[in-house]
Write an enzyme that holds these catalytic residues in place. Sequence first.
Site, PDB file in Angstrom:
ATOM      1  N   TYR A  97       0.804  -1.319  -0.003  1.00 36.27           N
ATOM      2  CA  TYR A  97      -0.145   0.142   0.134  1.00 36.27           C
ATOM      3  C   TYR A  97       1.017   1.303   0.126  1.00 36.27           C
ATOM      4  CZ  TYR A  97      -4.012  -2.974   1.371  1.00 36.27           C
ATOM      5  OH  TYR A  97      -5.108  -3.793   1.490  1.00 36.27           O
ATOM      6  N   TRP A  98       0.364   2.308  -0.639  1.00 43.56           N
ATOM      7  CA  TRP A  98       0.929   3.575  -0.631  1.00 43.56           C
ATOM      8  C   TRP A  98      -0.219   4.632  -0.410  1.00 43.56           C
ATOM      9  CZ3 TRP A  98       2.429  -0.029  -4.081  1.00 43.56           C
ATOM     10  CH2 TRP A  98       3.720  -0.606  -3.909  1.00 43.56           C
ATOM     11  N   ARG A  99      -0.607   4.710   0.846  1.00 35.54           N
ATOM     12  CA  ARG A  99      -1.845   5.588   1.056  1.00 35.54           C
ATOM     13  C   ARG A  99      -1.559   6.550   2.116  1.00 35.54           C
ATOM     14  NH1 ARG A  99      -5.568   0.794   3.626  1.00 35.54           N
ATOM     15  NH2 ARG A  99      -7.352   2.377   3.148  1.00 35.54           N
ATOM     16  N   ARG A 163      -8.613  -3.291  10.798  1.00 33.94           N
ATOM     17  CA  ARG A 163      -7.198  -3.451  10.193  1.00 33.94           C
ATOM     18  C   ARG A 163      -6.224  -2.928  11.047  1.00 33.94           C
ATOM     19  NH1 ARG A 163     -10.137  -5.772   7.297  1.00 33.94           N
ATOM     20  NH2 ARG A 163     -10.678  -5.592   4.932  1.00 33.94           N
ATOM     21  N   LYS A 221     -21.205 -11.793  10.097  1.00 37.85           N
ATOM     22  CA  LYS A 221     -20.946 -12.503   8.833  1.00 37.85           C
ATOM     23  C   LYS A 221     -19.864 -13.525   9.704  1.00 37.85           C
ATOM     24  CE  LYS A 221     -20.310  -8.523   7.353  1.00 37.85           C
ATOM     25  NZ  LYS A 221     -19.494  -7.384   6.859  1.00 37.85           N
ATOM     26  N   ALA A 251     -13.602  -8.524  -1.098  1.00 37.36           N
ATOM     27  CA  ALA A 251     -14.781  -7.786  -1.241  1.00 37.36           C
ATOM     28  C   ALA A 251     -16.065  -8.721  -0.899  1.00 37.36           C
ATOM     29  CB  ALA A 251     -15.100  -7.107  -2.528  1.00 37.36           C
ATOM     30  N   ALA A 252     -15.812  -9.876  -0.391  1.00 34.47           N
ATOM     31  CA  ALA A 252     -17.082 -10.687   0.219  1.00 34.47           C
ATOM     32  C   ALA A 252     -17.705 -10.065   1.064  1.00 34.47           C
ATOM     33  CB  ALA A 252     -16.474 -12.075   0.729  1.00 34.47           C
ATOM     34  N   GLY A 253     -17.307  -9.460   2.362  1.00 31.89           N
ATOM     35  CA  GLY A 253     -17.914  -8.726   3.109  1.00 31.89           C
ATOM     36  C   GLY A 253     -18.496  -7.411   2.546  1.00 31.89           C
ATOM     37  N   ASP A 254     -17.875  -6.775   1.790  1.00 29.43           N
ATOM     38  CA  ASP A 254     -18.326  -5.403   1.062  1.00 29.43           C
ATOM     39  C   ASP A 254     -19.496  -5.708   0.537  1.00 29.43           C
ATOM     40  OD1 ASP A 254     -15.915  -4.586   2.212  1.00 29.43           O
ATOM     41  OD2 ASP A 254     -14.831  -4.597   0.016  1.00 29.43           O
TER      42      ASP A 254
HETATM   43  P1  ADP Z   1     -15.031 -10.594   5.190  1.00 32.39           P
HETATM   44  O1  ADP Z   1     -14.896 -10.405   3.470  1.00 32.39           O
HETATM   45  O2  ADP Z   1     -15.722  -9.305   5.884  1.00 32.39           O
HETATM   46  O3  ADP Z   1     -14.064 -11.308   5.960  1.00 32.39           O
HETATM   47  P2  ADP Z   1     -16.671 -13.057   5.515  1.00 32.39           P
HETATM   48  O4  ADP Z   1     -15.464 -13.933   4.960  1.00 32.39           O
HETATM   49  O5  ADP Z   1     -17.287 -13.278   6.470  1.00 32.39           O
HETATM   50  O6  ADP Z   1     -16.486 -11.509   5.235  1.00 32.39           O
HETATM   51  O7  ADP Z   1     -17.833 -13.192   4.263  1.00 32.39           O
HETATM   52  C1  ADP Z   1     -18.746 -12.403   3.955  1.00 32.39           C
HETATM   53  C2  ADP Z   1     -20.037 -13.234   3.086  1.00 32.39           C
HETATM   54  O8  ADP Z   1     -19.421 -13.803   2.026  1.00 32.39           O
HETATM   55  C3  ADP Z   1     -20.359 -14.439   4.060  1.00 32.39           C
HETATM   56  O9  ADP Z   1     -21.420 -14.170   5.036  1.00 32.39           O
HETATM   57  C4  ADP Z   1     -20.951 -15.300   3.031  1.00 32.39           C
HETATM   58  O10 ADP Z   1     -22.128 -14.902   2.571  1.00 32.39           O
HETATM   59  C5  ADP Z   1     -20.149 -15.108   2.005  1.00 32.39           C
HETATM   60  N1  ADP Z   1     -18.909 -15.875   1.798  1.00 32.39           N
HETATM   61  C6  ADP Z   1     -17.742 -15.866   2.228  1.00 32.39           C
HETATM   62  N2  ADP Z   1     -16.908 -17.166   1.913  1.00 32.39           N
HETATM   63  C7  ADP Z   1     -17.899 -17.867   1.316  1.00 32.39           C
HETATM   64  C8  ADP Z   1     -17.923 -19.201   0.790  1.00 32.39           C
HETATM   65  N3  ADP Z   1     -16.830 -20.175   0.947  1.00 32.39           N
HETATM   66  N4  ADP Z   1     -18.921 -19.692   0.373  1.00 32.39           N
HETATM   67  C9  ADP Z   1     -20.218 -19.092   0.375  1.00 32.39           C
HETATM   68  N5  ADP Z   1     -20.369 -17.826   0.498  1.00 32.39           N
HETATM   69  C10 ADP Z   1     -18.924 -17.224   1.272  1.00 32.39           C
END
Ligand code: ADP
Length: 297
Positions: A97-99, A163, A221, A251-254
């Site tokens: 990162y450069w922020r 973070r 989550k 970006a799973a959580g986002d």
């Molecule tokens: P973050 O990105 O904030 O760490 P998580 O890892 O808890 O968040 O994931 C956020 C959401 O993404 C979960 O609640 C779920 O719905 C989805 N998700 C993440 N990993 C998986 C997976 N292996 N299979 C299905 N859904 C997933």
Amino acid sequence: MRVLSIGECMAELAPAPNPGDYRLGFAGDTFNTAWYLARLGVAVEYLTAVGDDAISDRMLAAMQAGGVGTAHVARLPGSTVGLYLITLADGERSFSYWRGQSAARRLADDPARLTAAMAEADTIYLSGITLAILAPDARATLIAALDAARRHGATIAFDPNLRPRLWPDAASMTQAIMEMAARTDIALPSHEDEATWFGDADPAATAARYAEAGARLVVVKDGANPVLWRSPDADGTVPVAPVQDVVDTTAAGDSFNAGFLAGLAQGAPLPDAIARGCHLSAQVVQGRGALVETVPV
Ligand code: ADP
């Protein structure tokens, strides 16, 4: 529902197929959520600060191309945006990162600008990263504006997105996060991070801690495990259909937050709104990068 998302968008350099080549993109946790909200048809503005150079121009263009409103993006003369570079080694991604000097660190310097932007929003969304990049006095300015907006009826949604590297030490991070929890309506933590930094034994402990701090609704989550929710008079879980071929969890959580908030905006009952978050994030972990263009919405 009109959403105002507040935070930092960065330039991203990701490895391109030809070795040594990099592809320029733009991403950042609160921006990612705004981008997915826009794709889901929710009216969303992004509040940040950028510079007045060419890369800042391109970032603004990318926001607009994604359908994210830029009326509240400040342009700071002589400044520029933050940058991160992704390195791939044996399939594992690492980030540099450069922020430190990015314009976004000054997003809360003008209280009148914050008040005007927040007055237009029904829901205001921010994260622990938004808090982390601000100097303590700027953070206090942002929090005062959030408190005023909340008194005027806005809903505050907060993803703690812990973070530790962005904070001077773990204690200042956990203290600031819980101060924010006390003025949050909807808390959206991820259990794994919370367990590491707050010692929560399970998702129910994470939910209880945010609820006791003042959050009306907590949605926890936990990767592929069920999502746990808790409101003042009820609680429950929503199952996650595990994805077998996870490509990239960036970006799973986002994106979960975007699917969930869009569900609420469209009047879905709570478990259905959570299921929408799960559905969107399940698609996102099967694509590469933060902003997965091919996600069907
Ligand atoms: P973050 O990105 O904030 O760490 P998580 O890892 O808890 O968040 O994931 C956020 C959401 O993404 C979960 O609640 C779920 O719905 C989805 N998700 C993440 N990993 C998986 C997976 N292996 N299979 C299905 N859904 C997933």
